[in-house]
Design a protein around this motif. Structure first.
Motif, mmCIF file in Angstrom:
data_model
loop_
_atom_site.group_PDB
_atom_site.id
_atom_site.type_symbol
_atom_site.label_atom_id
_atom_site.label_comp_id
_atom_site.label_asym_id
_atom_site.label_seq_id
_atom_site.Cartn_x
_atom_site.Cartn_y
_atom_site.Cartn_z
ATOM 1 N N ALA A 7 0.864 -1.024 -0.121
ATOM 2 C CA ALA A 7 -0.099 0.194 -0.117
ATOM 3 C C ALA A 7 0.882 1.275 -0.063
ATOM 4 O O ALA A 7 0.498 2.206 -0.760
ATOM 5 N N ASP A 8 1.892 1.312 0.738
ATOM 6 C CA ASP A 8 2.765 2.491 1.044
ATOM 7 C C ASP A 8 3.503 2.521 -0.546
ATOM 8 O O ASP A 8 3.466 3.849 -0.852
ATOM 9 N N GLU A 9 3.886 1.684 -1.218
ATOM 10 C CA GLU A 9 4.617 1.974 -2.532
ATOM 11 C C GLU A 9 3.567 2.283 -3.586
ATOM 12 O O GLU A 9 3.678 3.182 -4.356
ATOM 13 N N LEU A 10 2.360 1.699 -3.556
ATOM 14 C CA LEU A 10 1.159 2.094 -4.408
ATOM 15 C C LEU A 10 0.812 3.489 -4.050
ATOM 16 O O LEU A 10 0.669 4.141 -5.071
ATOM 17 N N THR A 11 0.811 3.954 -2.875
ATOM 18 C CA THR A 11 0.435 5.330 -2.622
ATOM 19 C C THR A 11 1.430 6.322 -3.220
ATOM 20 O O THR A 11 0.958 7.281 -3.766
ATOM 21 N N ALA A 12 2.694 6.029 -3.105
ATOM 22 C CA ALA A 12 3.572 7.061 -3.564
ATOM 23 C C ALA A 12 3.722 6.939 -5.271
ATOM 24 O O ALA A 12 3.709 7.982 -5.856
ATOM 25 N N LEU A 13 3.577 5.694 -5.890
ATOM 26 C CA LEU A 13 3.315 5.550 -7.133
ATOM 27 C C LEU A 13 2.224 6.301 -7.704
ATOM 28 O O LEU A 13 2.049 7.088 -8.739
ATOM 29 N N GLY A 14 0.773 6.284 -6.862
ATOM 30 C CA GLY A 14 -0.387 6.731 -7.410
ATOM 31 C C GLY A 14 -0.339 8.272 -7.262
ATOM 32 O O GLY A 14 -0.722 9.019 -8.067
ATOM 33 N N ARG A 15 0.694 8.842 -6.540
ATOM 34 C CA ARG A 15 0.746 10.200 -6.555
ATOM 35 C C ARG A 15 1.439 10.567 -7.877
ATOM 36 O O ARG A 15 1.147 11.916 -8.367
ATOM 37 N N LEU A 16 2.473 9.980 -8.218
ATOM 38 C CA LEU A 16 3.073 10.269 -9.321
ATOM 39 C C LEU A 16 2.596 10.135 -10.699
ATOM 40 O O LEU A 16 2.516 10.943 -11.691
ATOM 41 N N VAL A 17 1.606 9.243 -10.740
ATOM 42 C CA VAL A 17 0.711 8.880 -11.762
ATOM 43 C C VAL A 17 -0.455 10.117 -11.992
ATOM 44 O O VAL A 17 -0.590 10.503 -12.926
ATOM 45 N N ALA A 18 -0.874 10.473 -10.851
ATOM 46 C CA ALA A 18 -1.804 11.600 -10.568
ATOM 47 C C ALA A 18 -1.075 12.924 -10.957
ATOM 48 O O ALA A 18 -1.853 13.643 -11.940
ATOM 49 N N MET A 19 0.165 13.059 -10.583
ATOM 50 C CA MET A 19 0.687 14.319 -11.216
ATOM 51 C C MET A 19 0.931 14.276 -12.710
ATOM 52 O O MET A 19 0.813 15.204 -13.429
ATOM 53 N N HIS A 20 1.348 13.135 -13.343
ATOM 54 C CA HIS A 20 1.135 12.938 -14.864
ATOM 55 C C HIS A 20 -0.108 13.434 -15.402
ATOM 56 O O HIS A 20 -0.039 13.974 -16.340
ATOM 57 N N ILE A 21 -1.236 12.916 -14.745
ATOM 58 C CA ILE A 21 -2.229 13.057 -15.240
ATOM 59 C C ILE A 21 -2.715 14.684 -15.354
ATOM 60 O O ILE A 21 -3.383 15.196 -16.247
ATOM 61 N N ALA A 22 -2.530 15.188 -14.300
ATOM 62 C CA ALA A 22 -2.727 16.661 -13.909
ATOM 63 C C ALA A 22 -2.092 17.352 -14.982
ATOM 64 O O ALA A 22 -2.258 18.472 -15.915
ATOM 65 N N ALA A 23 -0.683 17.056 -15.412
ATOM 66 C CA ALA A 23 0.224 17.640 -16.519
ATOM 67 C C ALA A 23 -0.370 17.125 -17.710
ATOM 68 O O ALA A 23 -0.111 18.088 -18.958
ATOM 69 N N SER A 24 -0.584 15.900 -18.240
ATOM 70 C CA SER A 24 -0.898 15.674 -19.546
ATOM 71 C C SER A 24 -2.179 15.608 -20.029
ATOM 72 O O SER A 24 -2.579 15.395 -21.230
ATOM 73 N N ASN A 25 -3.230 15.810 -18.964
ATOM 74 C CA ASN A 25 -4.622 15.563 -19.284
ATOM 75 C C ASN A 25 -4.997 14.711 -20.208
ATOM 76 O O ASN A 25 -5.697 15.031 -21.420
ATOM 77 N N PRO A 26 -4.751 13.387 -19.980
ATOM 78 C CA PRO A 26 -5.402 12.407 -20.870
ATOM 79 C C PRO A 26 -6.904 12.084 -20.945
ATOM 80 O O PRO A 26 -7.682 12.688 -19.861
ATOM 81 N N GLN A 27 -7.552 11.679 -22.007
ATOM 82 C CA GLN A 27 -8.935 11.582 -21.876
ATOM 83 C C GLN A 27 -9.512 10.452 -21.641
ATOM 84 O O GLN A 27 -10.669 10.040 -21.245
ATOM 85 N N ALA A 28 -8.751 9.224 -21.791
ATOM 86 C CA ALA A 28 -8.916 7.897 -21.042
ATOM 87 C C ALA A 28 -7.922 7.118 -20.766
ATOM 88 O O ALA A 28 -6.660 7.588 -20.889
ATOM 89 N N VAL A 29 -8.142 6.155 -20.245
ATOM 90 C CA VAL A 29 -7.271 5.133 -19.511
ATOM 91 C C VAL A 29 -6.240 4.400 -20.875
ATOM 92 O O VAL A 29 -5.048 4.590 -20.802
#
Length: 307
Positions: free
Chosen positions: A177-199
């Motif tokens: 869970a700890d590793e996933l939480t850290a990774l999840g933040r990085l992926v969320a940051m990517h989404i904020a910057a790159s604005n994808p439309q879908a997975v």
């Protein structure tokens, strides 16, 4: 208590612009006396709030809340950026996000939900009357996982879970869970910057894909390309399009030599299990709201002419 008809409620609503439940309450308190009900609403600040409802509210805050395996993003708008720094408004947005975690993301359901003795709609009306600006609960959305974590990130943050862009992303995994939480933040940051439309490709609206294909084909036709060549150009163009709009195909902002899918695959060793992105929400403040263009010089000149 007088029998309050729906037509009387509508008449009061038309007269004051206040919410339906507020109008019902006002008429109940005044035994159906319309004018007294208008005064009751004015005293509560609700009629005053209604007069502001026509003004464009395109500022405000995005609120993010995560609890266990569920996350939500909400947008509450105000007229000016100044209000976003107001403690009362920030508290209201946090309250809306917490309520959305409990009751779901339907805006009307959130508005009707009770917090203590008041509803979210009443709290919003009260804030409008206190702060003096139009405010609206515009939208809400959420994601869940059966196992794993909800990654989150808020850009241009003004406080915990509050900012101009809010992202949540669902990572399904049986790993740490700890590793996933850290990774999840990085992926969320990517989404904020790159604005994808879908997975991935399957999540892109077929209408959008068809329109993109037509645009690519039309450009090729204008260049005089034969039909067989156009087919290949469209096929290649759509692959490029998917790389731009699909999260898993986008170049990962933290390591642009890899796609997001490749970065997630590499992270599985550290996490200790397979990782699957099952959904995300990205809200940017005011996106899609038409702001009124004001000519400040003209307004000043008009005001001077009236003086």
């Amino acid at each position: 208590m007088a029998n309050i008809s729906a037509s009387l409620v509508k008449e009061l609503r038309d007269k004051t612009g206040a919410g339906m439940m507020d109008c019902k309450a006002a008429l109940g308190e005044t035994n159906g006396d319309l004018e007294a009900a208008v005064d009751w609403l004015r005293k509560k600040g609700l009629a005053k709030a209604a007069k502001k409802a026509g003004r464009v509210a395109a500022e405000g805050l995005i609120g993010v809340a995560v609890k266990g395996k569920k996350g939500v993003v909400v947008e509450v708008n105000s007229e000016t950026d100044f209000v976003a720094r107001n403690d009362l408004f920030q508290g209201l947005v946090r309250m809306v996000a917490q309520v959305a975690l409990d009751v779901g993301t339907d805006v009307e359901t959130i508005a009707a939900a009770k917090v203590g003795e008041t509803t979210i709609a009443e709290a919003l009306s009260s804030a409008i009357a206190t702060i003096g600006e139009n405010m609206t609960l515009r939208r809400a959305a959420g994601v869940e996982v059966s196992q794993g974590v909800i990654g989150q990130y808020v850009h241009a943050s003004v406080g915990e879970g509050l900012g101009k862009i809010g992202v949540i992303v669902a990572l399904e995994s049986a790993g740490s869970a700890d590793e996933l939480t850290a990774l999840g933040r990085l992926v969320a940051m990517h989404i904020a910057a790159s604005n994808p439309q879908a997975v991935d490709e399957a999540g892109v609206d077929p209408v959008v894909v068809a329109r993109e294909k037509e645009v690519i084909a039309d450009k090729a036709r204008q260049q005089g390309k034969p039909d067989k060549v156009i087919e290949k150009i469209v096929e290649s163009g759509i692959k490029t399009f998917y790389k731009e709009v699909c999260l898993l195909d986008q170049p990962y902002i933290h390591d642009t030599g890899k796609s997001v899918a490749q970065a997630l695959k590499e992270a599985e060793g550290k996490v200790g299990s397979a990782i699957k992105v099952t959904g995300f929400v990205r809200y940017a403040l005011g996106e899609g709201i038409e702001r009124k263009e004001s000519d400040f010089a003209a307004e000043v000149a008009a005001a001077a002419g009236q003086g």
